[in-house]
Design a protein around this motif. Structure first.
Motif, short mmCIF file in Angstrom:
data_model
loop_
_atom_site.label_atom_id
_atom_site.label_comp_id
_atom_site.label_asym_id
_atom_site.label_seq_id
_atom_site.Cartn_x
_atom_site.Cartn_y
_atom_site.Cartn_z
N VAL A 88 0.69 -0.75 0.42
CA VAL A 88 -0.48 -0.05 -0.44
C VAL A 88 0.98 1.60 0.06
N LYS A 89 2.04 1.32 0.44
CA LYS A 89 2.47 2.67 0.81
C LYS A 89 3.41 2.14 -0.99
N ARG A 90 3.49 1.58 -1.25
CA ARG A 90 4.89 1.83 -2.74
C ARG A 90 3.32 2.22 -3.15
N LEU A 91 2.48 1.38 -4.23
CA LEU A 91 1.91 1.40 -5.59
C LEU A 91 0.31 2.73 -4.73
N VAL A 92 -0.29 2.76 -3.33
CA VAL A 92 -1.23 3.77 -3.21
C VAL A 92 -0.81 5.53 -3.58
N THR A 93 -1.95 6.09 -4.57
CA THR A 93 -1.32 7.48 -4.68
C THR A 93 -2.49 8.16 -5.04
N LEU A 94 -2.69 9.50 -4.11
CA LEU A 94 -3.93 10.54 -4.30
C LEU A 94 -3.93 11.13 -6.32
N ASN A 95 -2.82 11.21 -6.31
CA ASN A 95 -2.69 11.72 -7.76
C ASN A 95 -2.72 11.14 -8.38
N GLY A 96 -4.06 11.99 -9.41
CA GLY A 96 -5.12 10.81 -10.67
C GLY A 96 -4.52 11.46 -12.30
N ARG A 97 -3.46 11.97 -11.76
CA ARG A 97 -2.30 12.18 -13.53
C ARG A 97 -0.84 11.40 -13.25
N GLU A 98 -1.18 10.29 -11.91
CA GLU A 98 0.61 9.79 -11.95
C GLU A 98 0.29 8.35 -12.71
N THR A 99 -0.71 7.81 -12.48
CA THR A 99 -1.14 6.85 -12.59
C THR A 99 -2.63 6.19 -13.72
N ARG A 100 -2.06 5.14 -14.81
CA ARG A 100 -3.59 4.58 -15.70
C ARG A 100 -4.61 3.66 -15.17
N LEU A 101 -3.98 3.61 -13.30
CA LEU A 101 -4.83 2.77 -12.84
C LEU A 101 -5.42 3.00 -11.55
N HIS A 102 -6.82 3.68 -11.49
CA HIS A 102 -7.41 3.69 -10.41
C HIS A 102 -8.98 3.08 -9.68
N VAL A 103 -8.79 3.45 -8.65
CA VAL A 103 -10.15 2.47 -7.89
C VAL A 103 -10.94 3.55 -7.70
N LEU A 104 -12.58 2.80 -8.23
CA LEU A 104 -13.28 3.91 -7.68
C LEU A 104 -14.86 2.58 -6.91
N PRO A 105 -15.48 3.94 -6.13
CA PRO A 105 -16.58 3.03 -5.84
C PRO A 105 -17.12 1.97 -6.62
N MET A 106 -17.60 0.40 -6.21
CA MET A 106 -18.48 -0.09 -7.29
C MET A 106 -19.41 1.02 -7.99
N LYS A 107 -20.44 1.42 -6.73
CA LYS A 107 -21.39 2.57 -7.56
C LYS A 107 -21.43 3.44 -8.64
N ASP A 108 -19.92 3.26 -8.92
CA ASP A 108 -19.62 4.49 -9.84
C ASP A 108 -19.02 3.98 -11.01
N LEU A 109 -19.46 2.58 -11.08
CA LEU A 109 -18.91 1.51 -12.41
C LEU A 109 -20.16 2.12 -13.40
N LYS A 110 -21.36 2.89 -13.61
CA LYS A 110 -21.58 2.50 -14.82
C LYS A 110 -21.44 3.34 -15.33
N PHE A 111 -21.88 3.52 -16.80
CA PHE A 111 -21.11 3.57 -18.65
C PHE A 111 -21.06 5.37 -18.11
N ASN A 112 -22.73 5.78 -17.75
CA ASN A 112 -22.67 7.21 -17.58
C ASN A 112 -21.25 7.96 -16.54
N SER A 113 -21.32 7.35 -15.48
CA SER A 113 -20.51 7.56 -14.67
C SER A 113 -18.61 7.71 -15.03
#
Length: 377
Positions: A245-270
């Motif tokens: 976690v310390k090595r891989l997790v960041t708050l900067n979305g521009r820093e990586t192509r892999l993002h984690v979102l809540p399940m509810k936000d995986l709808k097409f429009n979202s």
């Protein structure tokens, strides 16, 4: 007091009726949450202060197990270090009531030897092995996904389990899904191929408050990138005390192509709206929605997984379950050969209980036949 019934070995429990003035009676803690021969309960916070209970055990940090727990709780809680971290951080229970226990180490709790075992569910999830002074061994699985590695747990080697409190979420032959590593390898393969095909692909992985972490960390390791998480998710992940976690997790979305979102936000429009915030760096989204078995996602092999597409948004529902499949549960039970099984899920109706009792009897009979055949050879 309402009716009492005897079931599975004569244990007694009650169905409370309303009070004399028509008000509903306080919820009573069901027998399958109590550990006989002790004053312990497991995952029973929704019943408030339970008369006679001196120790409350929490198997993991999922709401249906800690429901009822608040910062005002004033009793001893025993759990894993990770789960205690989460209870302290998210619920703000005072430190003095939290008693983290180590894994794979017998600990004395009020004269009972208690050993915590990895449950292969979410981070911090454990099974509890209670070894009573009278020699009886009781194993409570909490929520778990049975794995053959559990058959090598030193605490279970040669251990005669008297009562098994079993997570029976998928105790039906219809519940068949791939092994966890097969699903993880599938997701990793799809992600790597997508990025190779289009370097401007944004990878999104759905997650709950806690759970499904293995999927996105495996993708991150394969792609050699970090994981962008929301601040709330990162605060949760920090409770894991993990170097990964310390090595891989960041708050900067521009820093990586892999993002984690809540399940509810995986709808097409979202997802489409989310992508707009990262243009022109990325021009398409590949999302993974790790779920358990559902009627809409009942694939038994990864070869049958099919994505849903809407323009430049692709979503894969992947059957990554953190509960045992029917066959995994069966193998675990036949390995343990418990004298008695108490199902902890889907046990609310006589019909469901009877169906599971029939299954348990079948497993026991098959196990004995296999043992006999092996001995004859």
């Amino acid at each position: 007091m309402g009716r009492t019934r005897n079931w599975n070995g004569g244990a007694t429990f009650s169905y409370p009726r309303g009070g004399s003035q028509g008000a509903p009676a306080a919820k009573q803690c069901p027998f399958y949450k109590k550990i006989p021969g002790t004053t312990f309960v497991v995952d029973a916070f929704r019943y408030g202060t339970i008369p006679g209970c001196t120790a409350y055990f929490l198997s993991h940090f999922h709401y249906d197990h800690y429901q009822g727990l608040s910062k005002h709780f004033r009793h001893a809680i025993y759990s894993s270090k990770v789960t205690c971290n989460l209870v302290k951080k998210k619920i703000r229970v005072a430190d003095r009531y939290l008693h983290p226990l180590p894994l794979n180490t017998p600990c004395d709790v009020e004269g009972v030897q208690v050993t915590l075992l990895e449950a292969n569910h979410c981070p911090g999830a454990v099974m509890f092995l209670f070894q009573l002074p009278d020699g009886k061994n009781l194993l409570h699985t909490g929520d778990f996904r049975a794995d053959t590695s559990m058959e090598c747990y030193p605490a279970l080697t040669g251990c005669k389990v008297h009562t098994l409190y079993l997570d029976t979420t998928y105790c039906n032959p219809a519940y068949s899904f791939p092994a966890q590593m097969e699903v993880i390898d599938f997701a990793v393969g799809v992600a790597v191929e997508a990025v190779q095909h289009n370097p401007k692909t944004l990878i999104v992985c759905g997650s709950y408050t806690i759970g499904k972490e293995r999927v996105f960390f495996a993708i991150a390791e394969a792609l050699g990138c970090k994981v962008c998480a929301t601040r709330d998710k990162k605060n949760t992940l920090d409770c894991l005390d993990s170097d990964q976690v310390k090595r891989l997790v960041t708050l900067n979305g521009r820093e990586t192509r892999l993002h984690v979102l809540p399940m509810k936000d995986l709808k097409f429009n979202s997802l489409k709206s989310y992508l707009e915030g990262y243009r022109p760096q990325y021009d398409s989204v590949l999302a993974f929605e790790p779920t358990g078995w559902t009627h809409n996602n009942s694939v038994s092999t990864v070869a049958n997984i099919r994505p849903k597409r809407h323009g430049n948004i692709t979503v894969y529902g992947i059957p990554y379950s953190e509960h045992s499949s029917y066959t995994e549960m069966k193998r675990f039970v036949q390995f343990l050969q418990p004298a008695k099984i108490l199902p902890t899920v889907n046990n609310g109706s006589p019909k469901s209980r009877h169906a599971m009792e029939q299954i348990f009897q079948q497993w026991d009979s098959e196990g004995k036949q296999q043992s006999l055949a092996s001995w004859v050879k």
